[in-house]
Design a protein around this motif. Structure first.
Motif, mmCIF file in Angstrom:
data_model
loop_
_atom_site.group_PDB
_atom_site.id
_atom_site.type_symbol
_atom_site.label_atom_id
_atom_site.label_comp_id
_atom_site.label_asym_id
_atom_site.label_seq_id
_atom_site.Cartn_x
_atom_site.Cartn_y
_atom_site.Cartn_z
ATOM 1 N N LEU A 32 0.831 -1.198 0.000
ATOM 2 C CA LEU A 32 0.000 0.000 0.000
ATOM 3 C C LEU A 32 0.870 1.255 0.000
ATOM 4 O O LEU A 32 0.581 2.218 -0.728
ATOM 5 N N ALA A 33 1.928 1.258 0.792
ATOM 6 C CA ALA A 33 2.834 2.415 0.822
ATOM 7 C C ALA A 33 3.421 2.682 -0.564
ATOM 8 O O ALA A 33 3.483 3.833 -1.018
ATOM 9 N N ASP A 66 4.058 -0.092 11.325
ATOM 10 C CA ASP A 66 5.515 -0.054 11.166
ATOM 11 C C ASP A 66 5.944 -0.391 9.746
ATOM 12 O O ASP A 66 6.891 0.204 9.210
ATOM 13 N N ALA A 67 5.260 -1.355 9.108
ATOM 14 C CA ALA A 67 5.626 -1.723 7.739
ATOM 15 C C ALA A 67 5.319 -0.588 6.771
ATOM 16 O O ALA A 67 6.114 -0.295 5.862
ATOM 17 N N PHE A 68 4.183 0.067 6.957
ATOM 18 C CA PHE A 68 3.798 1.176 6.081
ATOM 19 C C PHE A 68 4.791 2.332 6.195
ATOM 20 O O PHE A 68 5.282 2.854 5.179
ATOM 21 N N LEU A 87 7.606 3.763 3.335
ATOM 22 C CA LEU A 87 7.634 5.144 2.880
ATOM 23 C C LEU A 87 8.995 5.781 3.159
ATOM 24 O O LEU A 87 9.512 6.550 2.326
ATOM 25 N N ALA A 88 9.580 5.473 4.304
ATOM 26 C CA ALA A 88 10.907 6.008 4.603
ATOM 27 C C ALA A 88 11.925 5.524 3.591
ATOM 28 O O ALA A 88 12.792 6.281 3.125
ATOM 29 N N PRO A 117 9.608 9.837 4.611
ATOM 30 C CA PRO A 117 9.379 9.398 5.995
ATOM 31 C C PRO A 117 8.189 10.110 6.623
ATOM 32 O O PRO A 117 7.902 11.277 6.314
ATOM 33 N N VAL A 118 7.496 9.397 7.520
ATOM 34 C CA VAL A 118 6.371 9.958 8.264
ATOM 35 C C VAL A 118 6.896 10.448 9.609
ATOM 36 O O VAL A 118 7.409 9.654 10.398
ATOM 37 N N PRO A 119 6.775 11.730 9.920
ATOM 38 C CA PRO A 119 7.243 12.236 11.213
ATOM 39 C C PRO A 119 6.521 11.549 12.375
ATOM 40 O O PRO A 119 5.347 11.155 12.253
#
Length: 341
Positions: free
Chosen positions: A178-179, A207-209, A213-214, A219-221
Protein backbone atom coordinates in the motif's frame (compact mmCIF):
# COMPACT_ATOMS: atom_id res chain seq x y z
CA UNK A 1 -46.79 -45.76 25.09
CA UNK A 2 -47.72 -42.35 26.54
CA UNK A 3 -45.19 -39.52 26.23
CA UNK A 4 -41.92 -39.47 24.31
CA UNK A 5 -39.91 -42.67 24.11
CA UNK A 6 -36.77 -42.53 26.24
CA UNK A 7 -33.54 -44.47 26.15
CA UNK A 8 -34.66 -46.22 29.33
CA UNK A 9 -37.71 -47.50 27.45
CA UNK A 10 -35.44 -48.90 24.73
CA UNK A 11 -33.19 -50.59 27.32
CA UNK A 12 -36.22 -52.19 28.98
CA UNK A 13 -37.62 -53.36 25.64
CA UNK A 14 -34.25 -54.89 24.66
CA UNK A 15 -33.68 -56.41 28.08
CA UNK A 16 -30.35 -54.65 28.65
CA UNK A 17 -28.97 -52.05 31.03
CA UNK A 18 -29.32 -48.35 30.31
CA UNK A 19 -25.51 -48.09 29.91
CA UNK A 20 -25.49 -50.86 27.32
CA UNK A 21 -28.33 -49.25 25.39
CA UNK A 22 -26.48 -45.94 25.41
CA UNK A 23 -23.26 -47.50 24.13
CA UNK A 24 -25.16 -49.37 21.41
CA UNK A 25 -26.99 -46.28 20.13
CA UNK A 26 -24.75 -43.35 21.03
CA UNK A 27 -21.35 -44.99 20.84
CA UNK A 28 -18.52 -44.70 23.35
CA UNK A 29 -14.87 -43.60 23.12
CA UNK A 30 -13.74 -46.46 25.41
CA UNK A 31 -16.21 -49.40 25.32
CA UNK A 32 -18.04 -51.18 22.53
CA UNK A 33 -21.07 -53.44 22.33
CA UNK A 34 -21.04 -56.79 20.53
CA UNK A 35 -22.81 -56.91 17.14
CA UNK A 36 -25.64 -59.23 18.27
CA UNK A 37 -26.41 -57.16 21.36
CA UNK A 38 -26.20 -53.93 19.38
CA UNK A 39 -28.61 -55.33 16.77
CA UNK A 40 -31.08 -56.24 19.55
CA UNK A 41 -30.97 -52.72 20.99
CA UNK A 42 -31.36 -51.08 17.56
CA UNK A 43 -34.32 -53.35 16.77
CA UNK A 44 -35.97 -52.35 20.04
CA UNK A 45 -35.38 -48.69 19.25
CA UNK A 46 -36.95 -49.11 15.83
CA UNK A 47 -40.00 -50.87 17.26
CA UNK A 48 -40.52 -48.07 19.75
CA UNK A 49 -39.71 -45.39 17.14
CA UNK A 50 -37.03 -43.95 19.39
CA UNK A 51 -35.14 -40.90 18.03
CA UNK A 52 -31.67 -40.52 19.56
CA UNK A 53 -30.48 -37.10 20.68
CA UNK A 54 -27.62 -35.99 18.41
CA UNK A 55 -25.97 -33.99 21.21
CA UNK A 56 -26.17 -36.93 23.58
CA UNK A 57 -24.52 -39.13 20.96
CA UNK A 58 -21.68 -36.69 20.56
CA UNK A 59 -21.21 -36.32 24.32
CA UNK A 60 -21.10 -40.10 24.71
CA UNK A 61 -18.32 -40.27 22.12
CA UNK A 62 -16.29 -37.70 24.06
CA UNK A 63 -16.97 -34.53 22.03
CA UNK A 64 -20.02 -32.51 21.02
CA UNK A 65 -20.72 -31.28 17.51
CA UNK A 66 -20.04 -27.68 18.48
CA UNK A 67 -17.18 -25.38 17.45
CA UNK A 68 -16.39 -22.36 19.58
CA UNK A 69 -15.56 -19.19 17.65
CA UNK A 70 -14.07 -16.46 19.84
CA UNK A 71 -13.84 -12.93 18.40
CA UNK A 72 -12.88 -9.52 19.77
CA UNK A 73 -16.00 -7.64 18.64
CA UNK A 74 -19.11 -9.23 17.16
CA UNK A 75 -20.23 -5.89 15.67
CA UNK A 76 -17.05 -5.45 13.61
CA UNK A 77 -17.61 -6.49 9.95
CA UNK A 78 -14.06 -7.92 9.93
CA UNK A 79 -15.10 -10.58 12.45
CA UNK A 80 -18.61 -11.13 11.09
CA UNK A 81 -17.18 -12.00 7.67
CA UNK A 82 -14.67 -14.40 9.23
CA UNK A 83 -17.55 -15.92 11.19
CA UNK A 84 -19.46 -16.54 7.97
CA UNK A 85 -16.50 -18.49 6.58
CA UNK A 86 -16.22 -20.52 9.79
CA UNK A 87 -19.96 -21.22 9.86
CA UNK A 88 -20.12 -22.35 6.22
CA UNK A 89 -17.19 -24.73 6.67
CA UNK A 90 -18.56 -26.03 9.97
CA UNK A 91 -21.98 -26.64 8.42
CA UNK A 92 -20.45 -28.70 5.63
CA UNK A 93 -18.82 -30.86 8.32
CA UNK A 94 -22.09 -31.30 10.22
CA UNK A 95 -20.98 -29.02 13.06
CA UNK A 96 -22.57 -25.97 14.67
CA UNK A 97 -20.81 -22.78 15.73
CA UNK A 98 -21.03 -21.17 19.16
CA UNK A 99 -20.02 -17.50 18.86
CA UNK A 100 -18.49 -15.60 21.77
CA UNK A 101 -17.24 -12.01 21.92
CA UNK A 102 -14.49 -10.86 24.30
CA UNK A 103 -15.13 -7.11 23.88
CA UNK A 104 -11.34 -6.68 23.61
CA UNK A 105 -10.79 -8.16 27.10
CA UNK A 106 -7.97 -10.77 27.01
CA UNK A 107 -9.09 -12.34 30.29
CA UNK A 108 -12.44 -13.16 28.68
CA UNK A 109 -10.65 -15.35 26.14
CA UNK A 110 -9.30 -17.54 28.94
CA UNK A 111 -12.74 -17.78 30.56
CA UNK A 112 -14.40 -18.70 27.27
CA UNK A 113 -11.82 -21.40 26.48
CA UNK A 114 -12.44 -22.88 29.95
CA UNK A 115 -16.19 -22.88 29.36
CA UNK A 116 -15.85 -24.53 25.94
CA UNK A 117 -13.54 -27.15 27.44
CA UNK A 118 -16.14 -27.99 30.11
CA UNK A 119 -18.79 -28.21 27.40
CA UNK A 120 -16.51 -30.58 25.45
CA UNK A 121 -16.62 -28.53 22.25
CA UNK A 122 -14.97 -30.34 19.39
CA UNK A 123 -12.82 -27.37 18.35
CA UNK A 124 -12.05 -23.74 19.13
CA UNK A 125 -11.14 -20.97 16.68
CA UNK A 126 -9.86 -17.72 18.17
CA UNK A 127 -10.00 -14.79 15.75
CA UNK A 128 -8.18 -11.56 16.45
CA UNK A 129 -4.79 -10.02 16.93
CA UNK A 130 -2.64 -10.77 19.93
CA UNK A 131 -1.47 -8.05 22.30
CA UNK A 132 2.01 -7.28 23.54
CA UNK A 133 1.11 -8.72 26.93
CA UNK A 134 3.19 -11.69 28.07
CA UNK A 135 0.92 -12.49 31.01
CA UNK A 136 -2.25 -12.59 28.92
CA UNK A 137 -0.54 -14.61 26.18
CA UNK A 138 0.78 -17.17 28.68
CA UNK A 139 -2.60 -17.51 30.38
CA UNK A 140 -4.41 -18.14 27.09
CA UNK A 141 -1.70 -20.49 25.86
CA UNK A 142 -1.99 -22.54 29.06
CA UNK A 143 -5.79 -22.68 28.73
CA UNK A 144 -5.53 -23.88 25.13
CA UNK A 145 -2.85 -26.43 26.05
CA UNK A 146 -5.22 -27.91 28.62
CA UNK A 147 -8.06 -27.98 26.13
CA UNK A 148 -5.97 -29.66 23.43
CA UNK A 149 -4.50 -32.15 25.89
CA UNK A 150 -8.05 -33.21 26.72
CA UNK A 151 -8.67 -33.99 23.04
CA UNK A 152 -9.87 -30.72 21.52
CA UNK A 153 -8.48 -29.00 18.43
CA UNK A 154 -7.68 -25.28 18.27
CA UNK A 155 -6.53 -22.67 15.77
CA UNK A 156 -5.94 -18.95 15.96
CA UNK A 157 -6.49 -16.33 13.27
CA UNK A 158 -3.69 -13.92 13.98
CA UNK A 159 -0.12 -14.10 15.21
CA UNK A 160 1.12 -17.70 15.76
CA UNK A 161 2.13 -17.27 19.41
CA UNK A 162 -0.29 -19.57 21.24
CA UNK A 163 1.13 -22.99 20.40
CA UNK A 164 -1.81 -23.82 18.12
CA UNK A 165 -2.28 -24.02 14.39
CA UNK A 166 -2.60 -20.49 13.01
CA UNK A 167 -3.88 -18.57 10.02
CA UNK A 168 -1.58 -15.56 9.74
CA UNK A 169 -2.49 -12.63 7.51
CA UNK A 170 0.28 -10.97 5.50
CA UNK A 171 -0.07 -7.62 7.25
CA UNK A 172 3.52 -6.53 6.67
CA UNK A 173 3.52 -7.31 2.96
CA UNK A 174 0.12 -5.66 2.48
CA UNK A 175 1.11 -2.47 4.29
CA UNK A 176 4.35 -2.21 2.33
CA UNK A 177 2.49 -2.71 -0.95
CA UNK A 178 0.00 0.00 0.00
CA UNK A 179 2.83 2.41 0.82
CA UNK A 180 4.39 1.80 -2.59
CA UNK A 181 1.02 2.24 -4.33
CA UNK A 182 0.19 5.60 -2.75
CA UNK A 183 3.77 6.80 -3.25
CA UNK A 184 3.48 5.98 -6.95
CA UNK A 185 0.30 8.09 -7.02
CA UNK A 186 2.28 11.08 -5.80
CA UNK A 187 1.61 11.13 -2.04
CA UNK A 188 4.55 12.35 0.06
CA UNK A 189 2.93 14.14 3.00
CA UNK A 190 1.29 11.34 5.00
CA UNK A 191 -0.16 10.72 8.46
CA UNK A 192 -1.05 7.38 10.07
CA UNK A 193 -3.87 6.49 12.44
CA UNK A 194 -1.90 3.72 14.06
CA UNK A 195 -4.21 2.09 16.61
CA UNK A 196 -3.05 0.94 20.06
CA UNK A 197 0.69 0.63 20.63
CA UNK A 198 0.38 -2.87 22.16
CA UNK A 199 -1.87 -4.31 19.42
CA UNK A 200 0.34 -6.57 17.28
CA UNK A 201 -1.68 -6.33 14.06
CA UNK A 202 -1.85 -2.54 14.30
CA UNK A 203 1.89 -2.48 14.96
CA UNK A 204 2.68 -4.76 12.01
CA UNK A 205 0.71 -2.59 9.61
CA UNK A 206 1.82 0.77 11.02
CA UNK A 207 5.52 -0.05 11.17
CA UNK A 208 5.63 -1.72 7.74
CA UNK A 209 3.80 1.18 6.08
CA UNK A 210 6.02 3.87 7.60
CA UNK A 211 9.22 1.86 6.99
CA UNK A 212 8.38 1.45 3.32
CA UNK A 213 7.63 5.14 2.88
CA UNK A 214 10.91 6.01 4.60
CA UNK A 215 12.75 3.69 2.22
CA UNK A 216 11.08 5.54 -0.66
CA UNK A 217 12.30 8.88 0.65
CA UNK A 218 9.01 10.03 2.24
CA UNK A 219 9.38 9.40 5.99
CA UNK A 220 6.37 9.96 8.26
CA UNK A 221 7.24 12.24 11.21
CA UNK A 222 6.64 10.70 14.65
CA UNK A 223 4.01 13.34 15.46
CA UNK A 224 2.08 12.25 12.37
CA UNK A 225 1.64 8.72 13.77
CA UNK A 226 -1.37 8.85 16.09
CA UNK A 227 -2.34 6.15 18.58
CA UNK A 228 -5.88 5.30 19.63
CA UNK A 229 -8.48 2.58 19.78
CA UNK A 230 -8.66 0.00 16.99
CA UNK A 231 -12.29 0.83 16.14
CA UNK A 232 -14.61 3.40 14.55
CA UNK A 233 -14.49 5.71 17.56
CA UNK A 234 -10.71 5.48 17.73
CA UNK A 235 -10.36 6.44 14.07
CA UNK A 236 -12.73 9.35 14.47
CA UNK A 237 -11.00 10.73 17.54
CA UNK A 238 -7.54 10.42 16.02
CA UNK A 239 -8.61 12.17 12.82
CA UNK A 240 -10.33 14.94 14.78
CA UNK A 241 -7.16 15.47 16.84
CA UNK A 242 -5.08 15.61 13.68
CA UNK A 243 -7.31 18.20 12.01
CA UNK A 244 -7.67 20.31 15.15
CA UNK A 245 -3.88 20.49 15.42
CA UNK A 246 -3.88 22.37 12.14
CA UNK A 247 -2.35 19.47 10.23
CA UNK A 248 -3.84 18.52 6.89
CA UNK A 249 -1.62 15.93 5.20
CA UNK A 250 -2.07 14.83 1.63
CA UNK A 251 -3.09 11.35 2.76
CA UNK A 252 -4.12 9.59 5.97
CA UNK A 253 -3.67 5.84 6.38
CA UNK A 254 -5.81 4.13 9.03
CA UNK A 255 -4.55 0.67 10.02
CA UNK A 256 -7.99 -0.87 9.60
CA UNK A 257 -11.10 -0.02 7.60
CA UNK A 258 -13.34 0.53 10.63
CA UNK A 259 -10.93 3.22 11.85
CA UNK A 260 -10.87 4.66 8.34
CA UNK A 261 -14.67 4.95 8.36
CA UNK A 262 -14.51 6.77 11.69
CA UNK A 263 -11.88 9.07 10.20
CA UNK A 264 -14.08 9.72 7.16
CA UNK A 265 -16.94 10.77 9.44
CA UNK A 266 -14.60 13.14 11.29
CA UNK A 267 -13.43 14.70 8.02
CA UNK A 268 -17.02 15.37 7.00
CA UNK A 269 -17.85 16.76 10.45
CA UNK A 270 -14.99 19.24 9.98
CA UNK A 271 -16.56 20.45 6.75
CA UNK A 272 -13.91 18.80 4.55
CA UNK A 273 -14.21 16.36 1.67
CA UNK A 274 -12.35 13.15 0.80
CA UNK A 275 -10.46 13.14 -1.54
CA UNK A 276 -10.64 16.85 -2.44
CA UNK A 277 -9.15 18.07 0.83
CA UNK A 278 -7.18 14.97 1.79
CA UNK A 279 -6.95 11.35 0.68
CA UNK A 280 -7.76 8.33 2.87
CA UNK A 281 -6.82 4.65 2.91
CA UNK A 282 -7.57 1.68 5.16
CA UNK A 283 -6.83 -2.03 5.52
CA UNK A 284 -9.05 -5.19 5.40
CA UNK A 285 -11.63 -4.48 2.64
CA UNK A 286 -14.62 -5.18 4.88
CA UNK A 287 -18.01 -5.69 3.22
CA UNK A 288 -19.28 -2.34 4.57
CA UNK A 289 -17.06 -0.54 2.06
CA UNK A 290 -19.46 -1.45 -0.74
CA UNK A 291 -21.73 1.37 0.44
CA UNK A 292 -19.04 3.97 1.13
CA UNK A 293 -18.64 7.06 -1.05
CA UNK A 294 -16.01 7.74 -2.18
CA UNK A 295 -14.77 4.18 -2.58
CA UNK A 296 -12.03 3.55 -0.02
CA UNK A 297 -8.55 2.48 -1.05
CA UNK A 298 -7.58 -0.47 1.14
CA UNK A 299 -5.70 -3.76 1.41
CA UNK A 300 -7.95 -6.72 0.71
CA UNK A 301 -7.96 -9.77 2.96
CA UNK A 302 -10.08 -12.74 1.82
CA UNK A 303 -11.82 -12.78 5.20
CA UNK A 304 -14.38 -15.49 4.50
CA UNK A 305 -11.62 -17.74 3.16
CA UNK A 306 -9.62 -17.03 6.32
CA UNK A 307 -12.47 -18.39 8.45
CA UNK A 308 -12.83 -21.47 6.26
CA UNK A 309 -9.08 -22.11 6.42
CA UNK A 310 -9.13 -21.98 10.22
CA UNK A 311 -11.92 -24.57 10.21
CA UNK A 312 -9.91 -26.78 7.87
CA UNK A 313 -7.01 -26.70 10.30
CA UNK A 314 -9.08 -27.77 13.30
CA UNK A 315 -10.90 -30.46 11.34
CA UNK A 316 -7.58 -31.91 10.15
CA UNK A 317 -5.77 -31.39 13.44
CA UNK A 318 -3.04 -33.92 14.19
CA UNK A 319 -0.37 -34.34 16.82
CA UNK A 320 2.56 -32.76 15.01
CA UNK A 321 4.08 -29.32 15.31
CA UNK A 322 1.67 -26.38 14.99
CA UNK A 323 0.99 -25.41 11.38
CA UNK A 324 0.97 -21.81 10.13
CA UNK A 325 -0.94 -20.87 6.97
CA UNK A 326 0.03 -17.50 5.49
CA UNK A 327 -2.83 -15.65 3.79
CA UNK A 328 -1.76 -13.14 1.10
CA UNK A 329 -3.24 -9.67 0.75
CA UNK A 330 -3.41 -7.23 -2.14
CA UNK A 331 -3.97 -3.52 -2.61
CA UNK A 332 -7.28 -2.22 -3.97
CA UNK A 333 -7.01 1.36 -5.24
CA UNK A 334 -10.26 3.34 -5.25
CA UNK A 335 -11.52 6.91 -5.49
CA UNK A 336 -10.35 7.99 -2.01
CA UNK A 337 -6.71 8.17 -3.26
CA UNK A 338 -6.71 9.73 -6.74
CA UNK A 339 -3.39 10.15 -8.52
CA UNK A 340 -1.56 13.42 -7.82
CA UNK A 341 0.90 12.92 -10.68
Amino acid sequence: MAGPVTLSDVAREAGVSLATASRAINGSPTRTVGPELRARVLAAAERLRYSPDANAQAMARGRTTSVGLVVHDIADPYFSTIARGVAHAAGRAGLQVILASTEQDPSREVDIVGLLRRQRARAIVIAGSRYDDEGATTALRDALDGYMTSGGAAAVIGQPVLGTDAVHIANVEGARALARAVHERGYRDVAVLGGPTNHLTARERRDAFTAELAALGAPVPDERVLVGRFDHEGGGRAMTHLLESGERPQLVFAVNDVMALGALAAVRAAGLVVPDDLALAGFDDITTLRDVVPGLTTVRIPLEDVGAEAMRLVLEAGHGAPRVVEVPTHVVLRESTPSRT
